[in-house]
Design a protein around this motif. Structure first.
Motif, mmCIF file in Angstrom:
data_model
loop_
_atom_site.group_PDB
_atom_site.id
_atom_site.type_symbol
_atom_site.label_atom_id
_atom_site.label_comp_id
_atom_site.label_asym_id
_atom_site.label_seq_id
_atom_site.Cartn_x
_atom_site.Cartn_y
_atom_site.Cartn_z
ATOM 1 N N TYR A 93 42.119 45.822 39.546
ATOM 2 C CA TYR A 93 41.420 46.780 39.334
ATOM 3 C C TYR A 93 42.317 47.511 41.072
ATOM 4 O O TYR A 93 41.406 48.362 41.653
ATOM 5 C CB TYR A 93 39.583 46.133 40.179
ATOM 6 N N PHE A 94 43.553 46.143 41.620
ATOM 7 C CA PHE A 94 43.204 47.091 42.984
ATOM 8 C C PHE A 94 44.139 48.077 42.581
ATOM 9 O O PHE A 94 45.326 48.265 42.117
ATOM 10 C CB PHE A 94 44.513 46.326 43.538
ATOM 11 N N ASP A 95 44.456 49.028 43.792
ATOM 12 C CA ASP A 95 45.314 49.904 43.565
ATOM 13 C C ASP A 95 46.902 49.715 44.564
ATOM 14 O O ASP A 95 47.237 49.376 44.829
ATOM 15 C CB ASP A 95 44.845 51.226 44.749
ATOM 16 N N GLU A 131 40.697 45.653 51.377
ATOM 17 C CA GLU A 131 42.396 46.251 50.583
ATOM 18 C C GLU A 131 42.824 44.515 50.337
ATOM 19 O O GLU A 131 42.630 43.695 50.396
ATOM 20 C CB GLU A 131 43.063 46.705 51.846
ATOM 21 N N ASP A 132 43.551 44.973 49.011
ATOM 22 C CA ASP A 132 43.932 43.534 48.307
ATOM 23 C C ASP A 132 43.249 42.534 48.555
ATOM 24 O O ASP A 132 44.175 41.215 48.241
ATOM 25 C CB ASP A 132 45.723 43.317 49.048
ATOM 26 N N VAL A 190 36.779 43.533 45.162
ATOM 27 C CA VAL A 190 37.287 45.965 44.580
ATOM 28 C C VAL A 190 35.216 45.140 44.248
ATOM 29 O O VAL A 190 35.456 44.158 43.616
ATOM 30 C CB VAL A 190 37.930 45.852 43.755
ATOM 31 N N LYS A 248 50.203 50.163 45.560
ATOM 32 C CA LYS A 248 50.875 50.812 46.379
ATOM 33 C C LYS A 248 52.332 50.763 46.579
ATOM 34 O O LYS A 248 52.770 49.502 46.147
ATOM 35 C CB LYS A 248 50.062 50.373 47.607
#
Length: 142
Positions: free
Chosen positions: A102-104, A79-80, A83, A106
């Motif tokens: 490409y990070f989600d 995460e962060d 990826v 939040k």
């Protein structure tokens, strides 16, 4: 056929005096067996220091180096930080090799009343532009 295997984007200050440039290290898979590309954003790692000439640089500690190498070897998403993306995903993003693309995203929502909101806005309006940017976490110097 050689395929892209991984991209590591370290802190810009590691490459002084060309710190104004974005630098990434690309690794290729000569066996062409890689189905996914691991993108690693190591830009937040490292500790700043000044060298003998007074130039600001960044050095990674052993744990940070292990984090980069281990993530690279395991081809894992962290995460962060990293990826694993397909070649099709890279194409869809306009061939961007920046892990952050490409990070989600939040978003932390905080319930506040209208009065609390108005009070915060009033406080922000009193700040100078540079102080306001610091409050919201902007790292770039004006």
């Amino acid at each position: 056929m050689t395929k892209l295997y991984s991209v590591v984007s370290p802190c810009q200050a590691m490459y002084l005096p060309i710190q104004a440039r974005n630098v990434s290290v690309l690794f290729f898979d000569k066996s062409a067996t890689a189905e996914k590309v691991i993108l690693i954003d190591a830009s937040k790692l490292g500790e700043e220091y000044k060298d003998a000439n007074g130039l600001k640089k960044v050095r990674l500690n052993d744990d940070e180096i292990e984090k980069i190498v281990g993530t690279f070897q395991r081809k894992e998403a962290v995460e962060d930080f990293s990826v694993a993306v397909s070649y099709d995903e890279i194409k869809e993003k306009g061939y961007s090799l920046s892990a952050g693309q490409y990070f989600d995203i939040k978003i932390d929502y905080v319930d506040i009343t209208e009065d609390e909101f108005n009070a915060r806005m009033a406080n922000y309006s009193k700040l100078s532009p540079s102080n306001l940017l610091r409050v919201i976490g902007w790292k770039r110097k004006l």
